[in-house]
Scaffold this motif. Structure first.
Motif, PDB file in Angstrom:
ATOM      1  N   LEU A   1       0.997  -1.106  -0.076  1.00 57.44           N
ATOM      2  CA  LEU A   1       0.081  -0.182   0.005  1.00 57.44           C
ATOM      3  C   LEU A   1       0.896   1.230  -0.141  1.00 57.44           C
ATOM      4  O   LEU A   1       1.711   1.431   0.798  1.00 57.44           O
ATOM      5  CB  LEU A   1      -0.763   0.073   1.268  1.00 57.44           C
ATOM      6  CG  LEU A   1      -1.875   1.070   1.375  1.00 57.44           C
ATOM      7  CD1 LEU A   1      -3.014   1.118   0.379  1.00 57.44           C
ATOM      8  CD2 LEU A   1      -2.451   1.108   2.785  1.00 57.44           C
ATOM      9  N   GLY A   2       0.686   2.187  -0.972  1.00 61.60           N
ATOM     10  CA  GLY A   2       1.572   3.332  -1.038  1.00 61.60           C
ATOM     11  C   GLY A   2       2.918   3.016  -1.384  1.00 61.60           C
ATOM     12  O   GLY A   2       3.282   2.324  -2.358  1.00 61.60           O
TER      13      GLY A   2
ATOM     14  N   LEU B   1      -7.200  -4.571   2.178  1.00 63.91           N
ATOM     15  CA  LEU B   1      -7.149  -5.821   2.815  1.00 63.91           C
ATOM     16  C   LEU B   1      -7.785  -6.982   1.895  1.00 63.91           C
ATOM     17  O   LEU B   1      -7.385  -8.091   1.614  1.00 63.91           O
ATOM     18  CB  LEU B   1      -7.704  -6.136   4.039  1.00 63.91           C
ATOM     19  CG  LEU B   1      -6.883  -5.324   5.216  1.00 63.91           C
ATOM     20  CD1 LEU B   1      -7.659  -5.614   6.626  1.00 63.91           C
ATOM     21  CD2 LEU B   1      -5.498  -5.433   5.378  1.00 63.91           C
ATOM     22  N   GLY B   2      -8.512  -6.456   0.713  1.00 68.66           N
ATOM     23  CA  GLY B   2      -9.324  -7.398   0.029  1.00 68.66           C
ATOM     24  C   GLY B   2      -8.341  -8.387  -0.947  1.00 68.66           C
ATOM     25  O   GLY B   2      -8.664  -9.394  -0.929  1.00 68.66           O
ATOM     26  N   PRO B   3      -7.142  -7.786  -1.526  1.00 65.78           N
ATOM     27  CA  PRO B   3      -6.233  -8.558  -2.273  1.00 65.78           C
ATOM     28  C   PRO B   3      -5.842  -9.833  -1.358  1.00 65.78           C
ATOM     29  O   PRO B   3      -5.599 -10.829  -1.691  1.00 65.78           O
ATOM     30  CB  PRO B   3      -5.503  -7.794  -2.916  1.00 65.78           C
ATOM     31  CG  PRO B   3      -6.020  -6.373  -2.800  1.00 65.78           C
ATOM     32  CD  PRO B   3      -6.957  -6.365  -1.801  1.00 65.78           C
ATOM     33  N   LEU B   4      -5.524  -9.393  -0.140  1.00 61.01           N
ATOM     34  CA  LEU B   4      -4.736 -10.492   0.595  1.00 61.01           C
ATOM     35  C   LEU B   4      -5.812 -11.518   0.973  1.00 61.01           C
ATOM     36  O   LEU B   4      -5.589 -12.672   0.848  1.00 61.01           O
ATOM     37  CB  LEU B   4      -4.477  -9.861   1.963  1.00 61.01           C
ATOM     38  CG  LEU B   4      -3.498 -10.698   2.901  1.00 61.01           C
ATOM     39  CD1 LEU B   4      -2.508 -11.437   2.261  1.00 61.01           C
ATOM     40  CD2 LEU B   4      -3.310  -9.960   4.159  1.00 61.01           C
TER      41      LEU B   4
ATOM     42  N   LEU C   1       2.464  -5.577   2.511  1.00 61.75           N
ATOM     43  CA  LEU C   1       2.920  -4.506   3.513  1.00 61.75           C
ATOM     44  C   LEU C   1       2.062  -3.292   3.371  1.00 61.75           C
ATOM     45  O   LEU C   1       1.682  -2.725   2.649  1.00 61.75           O
ATOM     46  CB  LEU C   1       4.266  -3.873   2.724  1.00 61.75           C
ATOM     47  CG  LEU C   1       5.427  -4.939   2.622  1.00 61.75           C
ATOM     48  CD1 LEU C   1       6.488  -4.453   1.732  1.00 61.75           C
ATOM     49  CD2 LEU C   1       6.331  -4.727   4.125  1.00 61.75           C
ATOM     50  N   THR C   2       1.453  -3.219   4.753  1.00 56.26           N
ATOM     51  CA  THR C   2       0.248  -2.205   4.697  1.00 56.26           C
ATOM     52  C   THR C   2       0.354  -1.412   6.142  1.00 56.26           C
ATOM     53  O   THR C   2       1.213  -1.848   7.080  1.00 56.26           O
ATOM     54  CB  THR C   2      -1.041  -2.916   4.526  1.00 56.26           C
ATOM     55  OG1 THR C   2      -2.206  -2.106   4.522  1.00 56.26           O
ATOM     56  CG2 THR C   2      -1.249  -3.753   6.060  1.00 56.26           C
TER      57      THR C   2
ATOM     58  N   ALA D   1     -12.657   0.101   3.806  1.00 50.52           N
ATOM     59  CA  ALA D   1     -11.527  -0.061   4.744  1.00 50.52           C
ATOM     60  C   ALA D   1     -12.059  -0.079   6.051  1.00 50.52           C
ATOM     61  O   ALA D   1     -13.290   0.298   6.446  1.00 50.52           O
ATOM     62  CB  ALA D   1     -10.860   1.343   4.406  1.00 50.52           C
ATOM     63  N   PRO D   2     -11.457  -0.905   7.043  1.00 51.03           N
ATOM     64  CA  PRO D   2     -11.818  -1.307   8.224  1.00 51.03           C
ATOM     65  C   PRO D   2     -11.958   0.214   8.949  1.00 51.03           C
ATOM     66  O   PRO D   2     -11.431   1.129   8.823  1.00 51.03           O
ATOM     67  CB  PRO D   2     -10.821  -2.069   9.049  1.00 51.03           C
ATOM     68  CG  PRO D   2     -10.056  -2.599   7.796  1.00 51.03           C
ATOM     69  CD  PRO D   2     -10.206  -1.546   6.867  1.00 51.03           C
ATOM     70  N   GLN D   3     -13.281   0.490   9.415  1.00 50.66           N
ATOM     71  CA  GLN D   3     -13.705   1.727  10.302  1.00 50.66           C
ATOM     72  C   GLN D   3     -12.442   2.098  11.181  1.00 50.66           C
ATOM     73  O   GLN D   3     -12.210   3.151  11.396  1.00 50.66           O
ATOM     74  CB  GLN D   3     -14.960   1.534  10.934  1.00 50.66           C
ATOM     75  CG  GLN D   3     -15.309   2.734  11.738  1.00 50.66           C
ATOM     76  CD  GLN D   3     -15.831   3.951  10.564  1.00 50.66           C
ATOM     77  OE1 GLN D   3     -16.340   3.729   9.582  1.00 50.66           O
ATOM     78  NE2 GLN D   3     -15.254   5.303  11.022  1.00 50.66           N
TER      79      GLN D   3
END
Length: 302
Positions: free
Chosen positions: A98-99, A133-136, A145-146, A199-201
């Motif tokens: 991510l990023g 987290l969806g692709p994981l 890596l997030t 995305a998780p809240q």
């Protein structure tokens, strides 16, 4: 203490039956009993209560089990890692990021892994804010890596590879752009970009808190799905947002300015994988990440 004594103790603590313990260890019941008695003499107190009907741990035995089991597991994992390194690991490992991923540590991490496992191909895939987290979870990547926090029952958080301060991204013409620093209370003075539904809240609540420390509400604007979209909206004067300090290096933009956010907690990047998807490649990559971090003197800082 001999390894045979440890093995006897751990197996008997799990089976609570001398016959089954003897079968698992390929020993006679008499030998198991002798070994446990020898261990108890060495320690100086009983570890098991024995009756004609059952065997159970004493409080001291329970304490010893709690202390010894993690050490035994760590030793087994160490030998597994050494075996995997000696044999080499083949196949493909898909690594999501991510990023900017692990930032400047990314190349060191990849170099460490590839030098140990030249037969394993590493493929890097970018993930987005819209569904970090969806692709994981979908199996599109094996490890990710997030940004933390990640608090999911089906996911394991591994080594932290980056720990860095946060800054406030504002339009270049914004009053905050002329300040030396900002604080979390300042978030209530403008619009801050809102939550992406996937995305998780708790993830967004950490990075963009719903309230300031004094309890003032933070006004959230439209949702964003990519980092480029976020920068574009800030540059267009649509709002402000806290970001990691490394954004100033990897995502510089003429329309935005970055102001140190002095009282915000640091943000971290870690390796995350599906708990059920742990395999030799993921394990080896996690070990390479931990070793790269250790060689760097700790998690990389901006």
């Amino acid at each position: 203490m001999e390894q045979r004594e440890i093995d006897c103790f751990l197996v008997l603590a799990g089976e609570l039956h001398f016959g089954r313990t003897a079968e698992r260890l390929h020993l006679s019941q008499a030998r198991v009993s002798q070994t446990i008695k020898k261990l108890e003499r060495r320690i100086g107190a009983p570890l098991f209560e024995r009756t004609s009907r059952r065997v159970r741990l004493t409080p001291l035995g329970e304490q010893l089990l709690a202390d010894v089991e993690p050490l035994q597991r760590a030793m087994r994992d160490a030998f597994d890692r050494a075996t995997a390194s000696a044999r080499g690991i083949d196949g493909v490992l898909d690594v999501g990021f991510l990023g900017s991923g692990a930032g400047m540590l990314t190349s060191a991490l990849l170099d460490t892994f590839r030098s140990r496992h030249p037969g394993c191909e590493v493929r890097m895939r970018e993930t987005q804010f819209a569904d970090p987290l969806g692709p994981l979870r979908a199996g599109d990547v094996d490890v990710l890596l997030t940004r933390l926090p990640v608090e999911e029952p089906d996911l394991t958080v591994g080594p932290v590879v980056i720990a860095e301060p946060r800054v406030l991204m504002v339009p270049t013409g914004h009053p905050f752009a002329r300040r030396e620093s900002a604080e979390l209370e300042d978030l209530a003075r403008d619009t801050v970009f809102g939550v992406v539904s996937s995305a998780p809240q708790y993830w967004w609540d950490f990075h963009v808190p719903p309230e300031t420390p004094s309890g003032r509400q933070v006004r959230r604007g439209q949702s964003v799905s990519t980092f480029q979209e976020l920068i574009t909206l800030v540059a267009a004067g649509q709002g402000i947002t806290p970001v990691a300090a490394s954004v100033t290096r990897y995502f510089a933009h003429p329309g935005v300015a970055f102001v140190p956010l002095r009282d915000a907690p640091p943000t971290e990047v870690a390796l995350v994988w599906r708990t059920a998807g742990l395999n030799s490649r993921v394990r080896a990559f996690a070990q390479a990440a931990a070793d790269a971090v250790r060689a760097n003197g700790g998690p990389a800082a901006f």
